[in-house]
Design a protein around this motif. Structure first.
Motif, mmCIF file in Angstrom:
data_model
loop_
_atom_site.group_PDB
_atom_site.id
_atom_site.type_symbol
_atom_site.label_atom_id
_atom_site.label_comp_id
_atom_site.label_asym_id
_atom_site.label_seq_id
_atom_site.Cartn_x
_atom_site.Cartn_y
_atom_site.Cartn_z
ATOM 1 N N VAL A 67 12.985 52.618 39.420
ATOM 2 C CA VAL A 67 12.408 51.644 40.364
ATOM 3 C C VAL A 67 13.448 50.669 40.916
ATOM 4 O O VAL A 67 13.098 49.740 41.637
ATOM 5 C CB VAL A 67 11.260 50.822 39.718
ATOM 6 C CG1 VAL A 67 10.138 51.735 39.246
ATOM 7 C CG2 VAL A 67 11.757 49.931 38.583
ATOM 8 N N HIS A 68 14.729 50.910 40.604
ATOM 9 C CA HIS A 68 15.727 49.906 41.017
ATOM 10 C C HIS A 68 17.072 50.566 41.312
ATOM 11 O O HIS A 68 17.910 50.718 40.423
ATOM 12 C CB HIS A 68 15.867 48.867 39.892
ATOM 13 C CG HIS A 68 16.666 47.661 40.289
ATOM 14 N ND1 HIS A 68 16.559 46.460 39.636
ATOM 15 C CD2 HIS A 68 17.575 47.467 41.260
ATOM 16 C CE1 HIS A 68 17.369 45.574 40.191
ATOM 17 N NE2 HIS A 68 18.005 46.170 41.176
ATOM 18 N N VAL A 69 17.258 50.991 42.552
ATOM 19 C CA VAL A 69 18.560 51.536 42.964
ATOM 20 C C VAL A 69 18.998 50.903 44.284
ATOM 21 O O VAL A 69 18.183 50.478 45.094
ATOM 22 C CB VAL A 69 18.533 53.080 43.141
ATOM 23 C CG1 VAL A 69 18.102 53.768 41.852
ATOM 24 C CG2 VAL A 69 17.657 53.508 44.300
ATOM 25 N N ASP A 157 16.049 41.355 46.135
ATOM 26 C CA ASP A 157 17.017 41.647 45.074
ATOM 27 C C ASP A 157 18.461 41.466 45.535
ATOM 28 O O ASP A 157 18.836 41.819 46.643
ATOM 29 C CB ASP A 157 16.848 43.067 44.524
ATOM 30 C CG ASP A 157 17.785 43.298 43.351
ATOM 31 O OD1 ASP A 157 17.938 42.389 42.520
ATOM 32 O OD2 ASP A 157 18.385 44.369 43.279
ATOM 33 N N GLY A 158 19.235 40.946 44.601
ATOM 34 C CA GLY A 158 20.570 40.445 44.910
ATOM 35 C C GLY A 158 20.499 38.931 44.884
ATOM 36 O O GLY A 158 21.459 38.247 44.554
ATOM 37 N N ALA A 159 19.300 38.440 45.199
ATOM 38 C CA ALA A 159 19.002 37.007 45.114
ATOM 39 C C ALA A 159 17.525 36.880 44.796
ATOM 40 O O ALA A 159 16.744 37.796 45.035
ATOM 41 C CB ALA A 159 19.311 36.320 46.441
ATOM 42 N N GLN A 236 12.995 41.942 37.340
ATOM 43 C CA GLN A 236 14.050 42.949 37.331
ATOM 44 C C GLN A 236 15.115 42.616 36.280
ATOM 45 O O GLN A 236 15.310 41.453 35.926
ATOM 46 C CB GLN A 236 14.679 43.013 38.729
ATOM 47 C CG GLN A 236 13.651 43.407 39.802
ATOM 48 C CD GLN A 236 14.241 43.440 41.206
ATOM 49 O OE1 GLN A 236 14.563 42.423 41.790
ATOM 50 N NE2 GLN A 236 14.378 44.637 41.748
ATOM 51 N N HIS A 237 15.759 43.637 35.795
ATOM 52 C CA HIS A 237 16.955 43.545 34.930
ATOM 53 C C HIS A 237 17.025 42.311 34.031
ATOM 54 O O HIS A 237 17.942 41.505 34.151
ATOM 55 C CB HIS A 237 18.227 43.658 35.774
ATOM 56 C CG HIS A 237 18.310 42.812 37.025
ATOM 57 N ND1 HIS A 237 18.015 41.472 37.050
ATOM 58 C CD2 HIS A 237 18.657 43.142 38.296
ATOM 59 C CE1 HIS A 237 18.189 41.013 38.276
ATOM 60 N NE2 HIS A 237 18.573 42.006 39.045
ATOM 61 N N LEU A 238 16.091 42.185 33.099
ATOM 62 C CA LEU A 238 16.110 41.014 32.209
ATOM 63 C C LEU A 238 17.261 41.130 31.205
ATOM 64 O O LEU A 238 17.598 42.221 30.740
ATOM 65 C CB LEU A 238 14.768 40.876 31.497
ATOM 66 C CG LEU A 238 13.628 40.526 32.474
ATOM 67 C CD1 LEU A 238 12.295 40.521 31.751
ATOM 68 C CD2 LEU A 238 13.868 39.194 33.181
ATOM 69 N N MET A 282 28.389 42.337 36.262
ATOM 70 C CA MET A 282 27.093 42.623 36.871
ATOM 71 C C MET A 282 26.229 41.369 36.837
ATOM 72 O O MET A 282 26.548 40.402 36.139
ATOM 73 C CB MET A 282 26.399 43.806 36.192
ATOM 74 C CG MET A 282 25.964 43.602 34.760
ATOM 75 S SD MET A 282 27.278 43.659 33.551
ATOM 76 C CE MET A 282 27.662 45.378 33.379
ATOM 77 N N ASN A 283 25.137 41.387 37.611
ATOM 78 C CA ASN A 283 24.264 40.224 37.730
ATOM 79 C C ASN A 283 22.823 40.638 37.427
ATOM 80 O O ASN A 283 22.281 41.462 38.146
ATOM 81 C CB ASN A 283 24.382 39.678 39.160
ATOM 82 C CG ASN A 283 23.648 38.360 39.329
ATOM 83 O OD1 ASN A 283 22.914 37.921 38.445
ATOM 84 N ND2 ASN A 283 23.829 37.742 40.480
ATOM 85 N N PRO A 284 22.173 40.082 36.411
ATOM 86 C CA PRO A 284 22.721 39.107 35.478
ATOM 87 C C PRO A 284 23.770 39.745 34.573
ATOM 88 O O PRO A 284 23.779 40.961 34.376
ATOM 89 C CB PRO A 284 21.496 38.665 34.676
ATOM 90 C CG PRO A 284 20.556 39.819 34.762
ATOM 91 C CD PRO A 284 20.773 40.412 36.108
HETATM 92 ZN ZN LIG Z 1 19.266 42.121 41.035
#
Ligand SMILES: [Zn+2]
Length: 432
Positions: A67-69, A157-159, A236-238, A282-284
């Protein structure tokens, strides 16, 4: 594309995992020449009309869904495009992906959503669209028109959408169209110029620190807005233990909140950063060892129900600038199966069926899609995996156009060997 006569497929022995039905058993899987799952026939088709995939140790699941690319299309196609990103995803066992809208220009128009949705590639692309116009965080995007064009979710996403009043409007409108908002929960006022969590490498090189509160406070605010609006919220991405605790509480309260764990945040900690290498930025950022433990526990106890890669390609020259200058993000499609199976199943004792649910059923539910299944009669959409295969990550052999991975040169255990979708077996590494 070659015009091949469709062949049937037989996998005579594999562990079959179907999270939609709870099936977990050793057995044979047969796909007929029409691309449907069927009982193994008493009389097999002639050898010329049958592909047999017989290897010890195979696991077959419905096709994985990421779900996240970030496929960088349009805008940075030197780093990735729909075709290369999809090839990387298919190599990794995925048959479906949700692309993030931080493209150039940002995916905030119906035309750009349709362009992504209709791209002819090795996987099915389900685009997300911007939550705000131009991803600028100021004005809600045309949610209804974007949904109509095929957007499955909304994200900047990205912010994050940092202004809670704007986020409230986004979530209210997304709820009306029945779509989730996915948030990159990082408060810019708390992150400031931070790029890494406190760790020995940060101290050695003097890198600015990214405090955990930047994520935790964003998660807290997002959950409050979820409660206020009733909109499905996907975090996303915790990366922080406290974020996991907040998601656990929110779900216990019955709020429609889901949380995502990436392979890198589950496997690596900030203290593992080997030196001044941009492929670890990477972020986070990577958390502490305690954060990693909390994320794993969150997956095991059903708090974090979704694995996703945050596959974020960057052209080699940009990542070669060193940790301080490199952009955020790593590729992850082709290493995701090996890393998550090794960490969660082999090391943490996660049930393989639960592992498959985190890559198949939960992601599809989030995107509002019926998940593929191994039931007879269903169109075959498969991931064929070899969780015990050891392989060394040679970035030159990856299908991604980019090579920015902390696993470069490392040995992983587990990988995808093939996918099957729309009547076609795709097995790039196998001679059949
Ligand atoms: Zn992100």
């Amino acid at each position: 594309m070659k015009n091949e006569t469709p062949k049937a497929l037989l996998i005579p022995r594999a562990r079959l995992l179907d999270p939609s039905t709870g099936r977990d058993e050793e057995g044979a899987l047969f796909v007929d020449a029409q691309g449907r799952i069927a009982p193994v026939p008493a009389k097999l088709p002639a050898a010329s009309r049958l592909t047999v995939l017989d290897r010890p140790g195979l696991v077959v699941t419905p096709g994985l869904c990421d779900v996240h690319v970030h496929f960088r299309d349009p805008g940075a196609t030197e780093a990735e495009d729909f075709v290369s990103g999809s090839a990387a995803a298919a190599n990794g066992g995925f048959t479906r992906v949700a692309t993030m809208p931080n493209t150039l220009p940002p995916t905030d128009t119906p035309a750009l959503v349709r362009r992504a949705r209709t791209a002819q590639t090795a996987v099915a692309i389900f685009p997300t669209a911007c939550a705000t116009v131009g991803r600028a965080g100021k004005t809600c995007a045309p949610i209804e028109a974007l949904e109509e064009a095929g957007a499955v979710a909304f994200s900047d996403d990205g912010a994050m959408v940092a202004d809670p009043e704007v986020m409230r409007v986004v979530m209210t409108r997304a709820r009306k169209v029945g779509r989730p908002v996915m948030d990159h929960a990082v408060r810019p006022d708390l992150q400031q110029n931070g790029i890494v969590r406190a760790c020995p490498a940060a101290e050695t090189f003097g890198w600015p620190i990214f405090p955990p509160e930047a994520e935790v406070e964003a998660v807290r605010g997002d959950i409050a807005l979820c409660r206020a609006t009733g909109c499905a919220l996907h975090l996303q991405h915790l990366s922080c233990a406290e974020s996991v605790a907040l998601v656990r509480e929110a779900r216990a309260e019955g709020l429609p909140v889901t949380g995502e764990a990436t392979p890198h945040h589950l496997a690596l900690a900030a203290e593992d950063i080997p030196g001044n290498d941009g492929n670890w930025r990477m972020n986070p950022p990577l958390g502490t060892r305690a954060d990693v433990e909390a994320l794993r526990q969150g997956v095991l106890d059903g708090t974090l129900t979704i694995f996703a890669t945050d596959h974020a390609p960057h052209a080699p020259a940009t990542k070669a600038k060193g940790f301080l200058q490199a952009p955020f993000g790593i590729i992850g499609a082709e290493t995701a199966v090996g890393v998550t199976w090794d960490v969660m199943v082999r090391q943490c004792g996660m049930a393989p069926l639960a592992w498959a649910a985190a890559w198949v059923t939960a992601p599809n539910t989030l995107l509002g899609l019926p998940a593929p299944t191994l039931e007879p009669g269903a169109p075959a959409e498969l991931a064929i995996l070899a969780p015990n295969d050891e392989w060394t990550v040679d970035v030159r052999l990856l299908a991604s156009k980019s090579q920015n991975t902390p696993w470069a040169g490392r040995t992983l255990r587990g990988r995808a060997v093939a996918t099957y979708r729309r009547g076609r077996l795709r097995a790039p590494g196998l001679t059949l």
